[in-house]
Design an enzyme around this catalytic site. Sequence first.
Site, PDB file in Angstrom:
ATOM      1  N   ALA A  14     -16.553 -42.493   3.122  1.00 26.51           N
ATOM      2  CA  ALA A  14     -17.234 -41.526   3.697  1.00 26.51           C
ATOM      3  C   ALA A  14     -17.043 -40.412   4.394  1.00 26.51           C
ATOM      4  CB  ALA A  14     -18.456 -41.714   4.166  1.00 26.51           C
ATOM      5  N   LYS A 161     -24.927 -55.699  -5.258  1.00 20.94           N
ATOM      6  CA  LYS A 161     -24.517 -54.507  -5.801  1.00 20.94           C
ATOM      7  C   LYS A 161     -24.794 -54.071  -7.221  1.00 20.94           C
ATOM      8  CE  LYS A 161     -21.986 -51.379  -3.557  1.00 20.94           C
ATOM      9  NZ  LYS A 161     -22.002 -50.963  -2.864  1.00 20.94           N
TER      10      LYS A 161
END
Length: 343
Positions: A14, A161
């Site tokens: 991020a 995931k």
Amino acid sequence: MARVLVTGGSGFIAAYVVLALLRAGHEVRATLRDMAREGEARARLAAGGASPGASLSFHRADLLDDDGWAAAMAGCDYALHVASPVPAGMVAADEDALIAVAREGTVRVLKAARAAGVRRVVVTSSFAAVGYGHAPRPTPYDERDWTDPDDADVDAYTRSKTLAERAAWDFIAGEGAGMELATVNPVVVLGPALGPDMSASLDLVRALLDGAVPATPRIYLGLVDVRDVADLHLSAMTVPEAAGERFLATAGEAVSLHEMAKVLRVGLGPAARRVPRFQLPDMMVRLAALALPVARMAVPRLGIRRSATNEKARRVLGWSPRSAQEAILATAESLIRLGLVKP
């Protein structure tokens, strides 16, 4: 320029996504589960060369709670869901909870984006949602492949995931109301550390540099540089042809830990004096697994090379990543520069 929400603003990937957005002139809102980490997040960005001023703001929003998402998302053109929806202390053994958090956190972000009129959401998925639950094969995996979450050998993280990304596509198909989705599916992400709080992938390179691994098991990893992962997010956000598509983020063929160690020794010289020189025979790893949990974890992966292709990202988005060797050395050099490796 656009206003973009980035989830999980204190994370490794991020931070580089935020840096890339700021360089491109966008206004960025970044979410944090704990606002006490804002100083740490800003320090990382400063280490990456950012002086964002009013172009960056932080907002509290938790993937496990609806509060804060409407305010954070209001007025945004795009949302990049980079945060890993796993709460602190969550252990992989608690599989049902891990899957629920991953799936529900992703859907919560998509619902908030839809309500705010966001044009497109880019979800950071993983190669974990692509290349597992299948018999090993010589050909590389591509975006048409999906991990089989029902396979007995698929672990809880990989299953979470996979199911989270499936939930994202199902939401867009059923409730997206015209909102667009793209996913970025990285392999193991390396690249320059921006501070001492590192991801597990960078810790692997540190373990090689510190000599914590006396010899390498015959394990292969796909690698990609975090800076290239960030660039791929921006292209997936803006390129019209990216809507409705998945993009594998990989530098190329999977490399062995032994090859990684050789890159470090050749590239760093004396600074790599503790890096292991030998590869363990599989039988020795299996014997060690009788007593050592870390060796036991390695056994199912011995000799299995899962490679992925980046052809689609190159063709559709014009993506051109650094080599795996560049990513390995950039990681190591940053760890040494930050004093995170034994002197």
